[in-house]
Design a protein around this motif. Sequence first.
Motif, PDB file in Angstrom:
ATOM      1  N   HIS A  89     -16.550   7.605 -10.852  1.00  0.00           N
ATOM      2  CA  HIS A  89     -17.198   7.086  -9.839  1.00  0.00           C
ATOM      3  C   HIS A  89     -16.734   5.681  -9.497  1.00  0.00           C
ATOM      4  O   HIS A  89     -17.108   4.799 -10.232  1.00  0.00           O
ATOM      5  CB  HIS A  89     -18.673   7.363  -9.802  1.00  0.00           C
ATOM      6  CG  HIS A  89     -19.395   6.765  -8.555  1.00  0.00           C
ATOM      7  ND1 HIS A  89     -20.848   6.198  -8.753  1.00  0.00           N
ATOM      8  CD2 HIS A  89     -18.954   6.538  -7.332  1.00  0.00           C
ATOM      9  CE1 HIS A  89     -21.311   5.932  -7.370  1.00  0.00           C
ATOM     10  NE2 HIS A  89     -20.132   6.152  -6.722  1.00  0.00           N
ATOM     11  N   VAL A  90     -15.924   5.424  -8.592  1.00  0.00           N
ATOM     12  CA  VAL A  90     -15.010   4.178  -8.488  1.00  0.00           C
ATOM     13  C   VAL A  90     -15.736   3.669  -7.036  1.00  0.00           C
ATOM     14  O   VAL A  90     -15.260   4.203  -5.980  1.00  0.00           O
ATOM     15  CB  VAL A  90     -13.513   4.476  -8.451  1.00  0.00           C
ATOM     16  CG1 VAL A  90     -12.743   3.136  -8.216  1.00  0.00           C
ATOM     17  CG2 VAL A  90     -13.267   5.183  -9.534  1.00  0.00           C
ATOM     18  N   LYS A  91     -16.011   2.334  -7.212  1.00  0.00           N
ATOM     19  CA  LYS A  91     -16.477   1.625  -6.014  1.00  0.00           C
ATOM     20  C   LYS A  91     -15.291   1.005  -5.353  1.00  0.00           C
ATOM     21  O   LYS A  91     -14.457   0.309  -6.100  1.00  0.00           O
ATOM     22  CB  LYS A  91     -17.452   0.758  -6.245  1.00  0.00           C
ATOM     23  CG  LYS A  91     -18.897   1.324  -6.776  1.00  0.00           C
ATOM     24  CD  LYS A  91     -19.727   1.793  -5.448  1.00  0.00           C
ATOM     25  CE  LYS A  91     -21.123   2.191  -5.957  1.00  0.00           C
ATOM     26  NZ  LYS A  91     -21.878   2.344  -4.595  1.00  0.00           N
ATOM     27  N   THR A  92     -15.175   1.219  -4.095  1.00  0.00           N
ATOM     28  CA  THR A  92     -13.949   0.360  -3.465  1.00  0.00           C
ATOM     29  C   THR A  92     -14.507  -0.147  -2.353  1.00  0.00           C
ATOM     30  O   THR A  92     -15.777  -0.093  -1.914  1.00  0.00           O
ATOM     31  CB  THR A  92     -13.104   1.563  -3.115  1.00  0.00           C
ATOM     32  OG1 THR A  92     -13.486   2.422  -2.044  1.00  0.00           O
ATOM     33  CG2 THR A  92     -12.320   2.233  -4.253  1.00  0.00           C
ATOM     34  N   ARG A  93     -13.666  -1.183  -1.630  1.00  0.00           N
ATOM     35  CA  ARG A  93     -14.364  -1.736  -0.529  1.00  0.00           C
ATOM     36  C   ARG A  93     -13.780  -1.089   0.703  1.00  0.00           C
ATOM     37  O   ARG A  93     -12.861  -0.370   0.737  1.00  0.00           O
ATOM     38  CB  ARG A  93     -13.635  -3.290  -0.490  1.00  0.00           C
ATOM     39  CG  ARG A  93     -12.204  -3.388  -0.057  1.00  0.00           C
ATOM     40  CD  ARG A  93     -11.497  -4.897  -0.164  1.00  0.00           C
ATOM     41  NE  ARG A  93     -10.084  -4.751   0.016  1.00  0.00           N
ATOM     42  CZ  ARG A  93      -9.353  -5.023  -0.899  1.00  0.00           C
ATOM     43  NH1 ARG A  93      -9.818  -5.242  -2.018  1.00  0.00           N
ATOM     44  NH2 ARG A  93      -7.968  -5.274  -0.637  1.00  0.00           N
ATOM     45  N   PRO A  94     -14.462  -1.266   1.619  1.00  0.00           N
ATOM     46  CA  PRO A  94     -14.341  -0.587   3.068  1.00  0.00           C
ATOM     47  C   PRO A  94     -12.856  -1.004   3.673  1.00  0.00           C
ATOM     48  O   PRO A  94     -12.549  -2.240   3.270  1.00  0.00           O
ATOM     49  CB  PRO A  94     -15.520  -0.781   3.876  1.00  0.00           C
ATOM     50  CG  PRO A  94     -16.648  -1.388   3.020  1.00  0.00           C
ATOM     51  CD  PRO A  94     -15.917  -1.968   2.001  1.00  0.00           C
ATOM     52  N   GLY A  95     -12.429  -0.223   4.736  1.00  0.00           N
ATOM     53  CA  GLY A  95     -11.300  -0.595   5.365  1.00  0.00           C
ATOM     54  C   GLY A  95      -9.998   0.040   4.694  1.00  0.00           C
ATOM     55  O   GLY A  95     -10.058   0.857   3.819  1.00  0.00           O
ATOM     56  N   THR A  96      -9.252   0.054   5.830  1.00  0.00           N
ATOM     57  CA  THR A  96      -7.764   0.809   5.429  1.00  0.00           C
ATOM     58  C   THR A  96      -6.748   0.489   6.350  1.00  0.00           C
ATOM     59  O   THR A  96      -6.749  -0.812   6.875  1.00  0.00           O
ATOM     60  CB  THR A  96      -8.038   2.238   5.933  1.00  0.00           C
ATOM     61  OG1 THR A  96      -7.092   3.314   5.511  1.00  0.00           O
ATOM     62  CG2 THR A  96      -8.002   2.728   7.413  1.00  0.00           C
ATOM     63  N   SER A  97      -5.587   0.757   5.994  1.00  0.00           N
ATOM     64  CA  SER A  97      -4.518   0.154   6.569  1.00  0.00           C
ATOM     65  C   SER A  97      -4.471   0.756   8.128  1.00  0.00           C
ATOM     66  O   SER A  97      -4.910   1.706   8.586  1.00  0.00           O
ATOM     67  CB  SER A  97      -2.999   1.002   5.877  1.00  0.00           C
ATOM     68  OG  SER A  97      -3.007   0.761   4.790  1.00  0.00           O
TER      69      SER A  97
END
Length: 390
Positions: free
Chosen positions: A355-363
């Motif tokens: 379970h890996v937390k990432t930040r929102p947003g994309t290229s």
Amino acid sequence: MIEAEDFITPASLRGFDFYSGVPCSFLTPFINYVIDNKQLSYVTAPNEGDALAVAAGAFIGGRRPVTMMQNSGLGNAINPLTSLTHTFEIPVLLICTHRGAPGLSDEPQHKLMGEITERLLETIKVTHSPFPKDKSAIANALDLADQTLIGNNLPHALIMQKDTCQPYVNVVNSTLNTQRSIFDTKKNGAGHDKHASERPSRKEILEIVLECTTTEDWIIVASTGYTGRELYALDDRPNHFYMVGSMGCASSLALGLALSCPQFKILVIDGDGAALMRLGNLSMIGSYKPSNLFHLLLDNEVHDSTGSQGTTSRNTDLAKIATGCGYQEVWATDDPKEVRTALEQKKGTSLTFAHVKTRPGTSNDLPRPVLTPPEIKTRLINHIKMHAKK
């Protein structure tokens, strides 16, 4: 009436050897016989849609699958029938019971579905024919189903009426692995202690995934939305399967692949919105415990591809849920180095969840795969055939 064996034996001779489904009282003899038969595989799913997705994964892995469900469960299967098996052209044989059929005294909740079952199948372009009630009709019914499956490369439904099969109750071989203990789970990772803005991006984690999965024994299933598109933008490989639609079904499809392709390491890259939509998949996967499956959940706490609306994952300990569902090695982290360690340690000996937390947003301007869904499916099938160990 027929015996379950009367149908299943000739079906097996035609290659149908992988069954998934959700029980119905009309199907009890059928399901019990399949579970009892050590030459067949059976996966009991939390809902009919994921039973179908498991079967789709099994087909890609080289099996001929059958999915069994009650017609009331067609509602749960509409999405994968229209956006998975139809989109990718995956021929799954459906055995659908006809509860609430006209003239049949049944429970009130089956009345409407009983009236519209055939029309509903026709509306979603699933061909259908009667399930045989007499032994003499079985060969013709299977021939017709086979011709339709092969000719259309799409599902075909056999509609089963009440009292089709003689009782069969002597279940002695459960396919579920019941020897699990949540206390044996190995939990790793520093946890989720970073502010959202300090967390890694999805792209950063996907780059690590690509660096750690260069050998031909990896198969990657990417969830619908930006996950699959961003993976494709970084690198497109023959062992990649990009889900489109069928939100939440990536993990169940990966289960079907893992059970059908034990020589490969299956990595499913899931999202928080998709995982929450079909949370029962964690229990299903944890029960069957494919040691070659790595379930990587990238959680940015939003539905990124639809405008970043928040999900409820920030209030949900998905790693703890995976532990409770029977995953044997569980990671909770927002550290890319730990993701790399988890992938590098994957030897195919334990069911793993990260379970890996990432930040929102994309290229910006993410491309979409130029290959059609059927081409993506066929490419992966060929990869499996080419690299399966003899």
